[in-house]
Design a protein around this motif. Structure first.
Motif, PDB file in Angstrom:
ATOM      1  N   MET A  81       0.861  -0.884   0.106  1.00  0.00           N
ATOM      2  CA  MET A  81       0.296  -0.151  -0.239  1.00  0.00           C
ATOM      3  C   MET A  81       0.842   1.134  -0.044  1.00  0.00           C
ATOM      4  O   MET A  81       1.717   1.453   0.752  1.00  0.00           O
ATOM      5  CB  MET A  81      -1.297  -0.142   1.340  1.00  0.00           C
ATOM      6  N   ALA A  82       0.715   2.281  -0.622  1.00  0.00           N
ATOM      7  CA  ALA A  82       1.453   3.188  -1.114  1.00  0.00           C
ATOM      8  C   ALA A  82       1.046   4.568   0.104  1.00  0.00           C
ATOM      9  O   ALA A  82       0.979   3.988   1.119  1.00  0.00           O
ATOM     10  CB  ALA A  82       0.370   4.126  -2.118  1.00  0.00           C
ATOM     11  N   ASP A  83       2.037   5.059   0.674  1.00  0.00           N
ATOM     12  CA  ASP A  83       1.735   6.439   1.679  1.00  0.00           C
ATOM     13  C   ASP A  83       0.490   6.931   1.641  1.00  0.00           C
ATOM     14  O   ASP A  83      -0.111   6.959   0.138  1.00  0.00           O
ATOM     15  CB  ASP A  83       2.651   6.905   1.462  1.00  0.00           C
ATOM     16  N   PRO A  84      -0.820   7.104   2.578  1.00  0.00           N
ATOM     17  CA  PRO A  84      -1.819   7.832   2.290  1.00  0.00           C
ATOM     18  C   PRO A  84      -1.305  10.089   1.815  1.00  0.00           C
ATOM     19  O   PRO A  84      -0.086   9.962   1.838  1.00  0.00           O
ATOM     20  CB  PRO A  84      -2.174   7.951   3.518  1.00  0.00           C
ATOM     21  N   PHE A  85      -2.142   9.775   1.445  1.00  0.00           N
ATOM     22  CA  PHE A  85      -2.163  11.488   0.963  1.00  0.00           C
ATOM     23  C   PHE A  85      -2.414  12.324   1.703  1.00  0.00           C
ATOM     24  O   PHE A  85      -2.453  11.737   3.334  1.00  0.00           O
ATOM     25  CB  PHE A  85      -3.846  11.739  -0.120  1.00  0.00           C
ATOM     26  N   ARG A  86      -1.380  13.990   1.541  1.00  0.00           N
ATOM     27  CA  ARG A  86      -1.223  14.152   2.657  1.00  0.00           C
ATOM     28  C   ARG A  86      -1.028  15.602   2.266  1.00  0.00           C
ATOM     29  O   ARG A  86      -0.809  16.639   1.257  1.00  0.00           O
ATOM     30  CB  ARG A  86       0.231  14.134   3.173  1.00  0.00           C
ATOM     31  N   VAL A  87      -1.241  17.099   2.702  1.00  0.00           N
ATOM     32  CA  VAL A  87      -1.497  18.075   2.520  1.00  0.00           C
ATOM     33  C   VAL A  87      -1.441  18.996   3.712  1.00  0.00           C
ATOM     34  O   VAL A  87      -1.461  18.494   4.892  1.00  0.00           O
ATOM     35  CB  VAL A  87      -3.394  18.631   2.284  1.00  0.00           C
ATOM     36  N   ARG A  88      -0.400  19.797   3.600  1.00  0.00           N
ATOM     37  CA  ARG A  88      -0.115  20.654   5.000  1.00  0.00           C
ATOM     38  C   ARG A  88      -0.651  22.241   5.046  1.00  0.00           C
ATOM     39  O   ARG A  88      -1.016  22.510   4.306  1.00  0.00           O
ATOM     40  CB  ARG A  88       0.977  21.226   4.546  1.00  0.00           C
ATOM     41  N   VAL A  89      -1.004  22.169   6.530  1.00  0.00           N
ATOM     42  CA  VAL A  89      -2.146  23.470   6.881  1.00  0.00           C
ATOM     43  C   VAL A  89      -1.387  24.105   7.804  1.00  0.00           C
ATOM     44  O   VAL A  89      -0.535  23.526   8.333  1.00  0.00           O
ATOM     45  CB  VAL A  89      -3.032  22.843   7.265  1.00  0.00           C
ATOM     46  N   THR A  90      -1.441  25.430   7.816  1.00  0.00           N
ATOM     47  CA  THR A  90      -0.896  26.059   8.955  1.00  0.00           C
ATOM     48  C   THR A  90      -2.311  26.716   9.496  1.00  0.00           C
ATOM     49  O   THR A  90      -2.753  27.346   9.417  1.00  0.00           O
ATOM     50  CB  THR A  90       0.065  27.215   8.145  1.00  0.00           C
ATOM     51  N   VAL A  91      -1.845  26.960  10.990  1.00  0.00           N
ATOM     52  CA  VAL A  91      -3.033  27.249  11.669  1.00  0.00           C
ATOM     53  C   VAL A  91      -2.754  28.769  11.893  1.00  0.00           C
ATOM     54  O   VAL A  91      -1.553  29.255  11.854  1.00  0.00           O
ATOM     55  CB  VAL A  91      -2.527  26.824  12.746  1.00  0.00           C
ATOM     56  N   ARG A  92      -3.932  29.388  11.167  1.00  0.00           N
ATOM     57  CA  ARG A  92      -4.243  30.937  11.541  1.00  0.00           C
ATOM     58  C   ARG A  92      -4.527  31.009  13.119  1.00  0.00           C
ATOM     59  O   ARG A  92      -5.480  30.597  13.823  1.00  0.00           O
ATOM     60  CB  ARG A  92      -5.488  30.789  10.460  1.00  0.00           C
ATOM     61  N   GLY A  93      -4.362  32.052  13.027  1.00  0.00           N
ATOM     62  CA  GLY A  93      -4.781  33.169  14.353  1.00  0.00           C
ATOM     63  C   GLY A  93      -6.400  32.611  14.613  1.00  0.00           C
ATOM     64  O   GLY A  93      -7.089  33.057  15.593  1.00  0.00           O
ATOM     65  N   TYR A  94      -7.536  32.628  13.559  1.00  0.00           N
ATOM     66  CA  TYR A  94      -8.114  32.955  13.660  1.00  0.00           C
ATOM     67  C   TYR A  94      -9.540  31.599  14.635  1.00  0.00           C
ATOM     68  O   TYR A  94     -10.588  31.741  14.800  1.00  0.00           O
ATOM     69  CB  TYR A  94      -9.335  34.106  12.691  1.00  0.00           C
TER      70      TYR A  94
END
Length: 140
Positions: free
Chosen positions: A1-14
């Motif tokens: 099985m391939a590595d899972p899909f990933r997306v990076r998110v930056t935590v925003r102040g609000y």
């Protein structure tokens, strides 16, 4: 099985609560964002789903919080579809810091709704495979 899909998110102040860490509901939003990005990476847009007369639905979601996130932190959100028999499938998601520290786990049960009949399609794996131009991100 391939590595899972990933997306990076930056935590925003609000997105922070009064204690200065990521509001608990936002973890669900990050999971939803990663699921839609995974579908998009597979070539399945919302327009393509609507044209096919179907839409994904969340039937159950559980969040396990492991570490806090604060404003400016980056987090990778994975999305792994796990297929079985029947009308539902499992989605497993991990939120991890870039250094690999696990922050949260989301597990869910999903389905694919026939928008005309308002019922789950009997074989969502097959239907997603028909809609996808790149089935890899969906683990198909």
């Amino acid at each position: 099985m391939a590595d899972p899909f990933r997306v990076r998110v930056t935590v925003r102040g609000y997105e922070l609560d009064t204690q200065g860490h990521l509001n608990q509901a936002v973890y669900l939003q990050y999971g939803e964002h990663a699921r839609w990005e995974c579908l998009r990476a597979a070539g399945i847009s919302q327009a393509r789903l609507l044209a096919g007369g179907v839409g994904p639905v969340a039937l159950e979601v559980t969040v396990r919080y492991l570490r806090e996130l604060r404003g400016g932190d980056e987090v990778d959100v994975s999305c792994e579809f796990r297929w079985g028999e029947g009308k539902t499938f499992q989605i497993v998601q991990e939120l991890t810091r870039p250094d690999g520290t696990r922050v949260a786990e989301l597990t869910g049960v999903g389905g694919l709704l026939d928008l005309a009949a308002r019922r789950l399609v009997p074989d969502p794996r097959r239907r997603f495979a028909e809609l996808a131009t790149d089935p890899g991100p969906l683990n198909l």
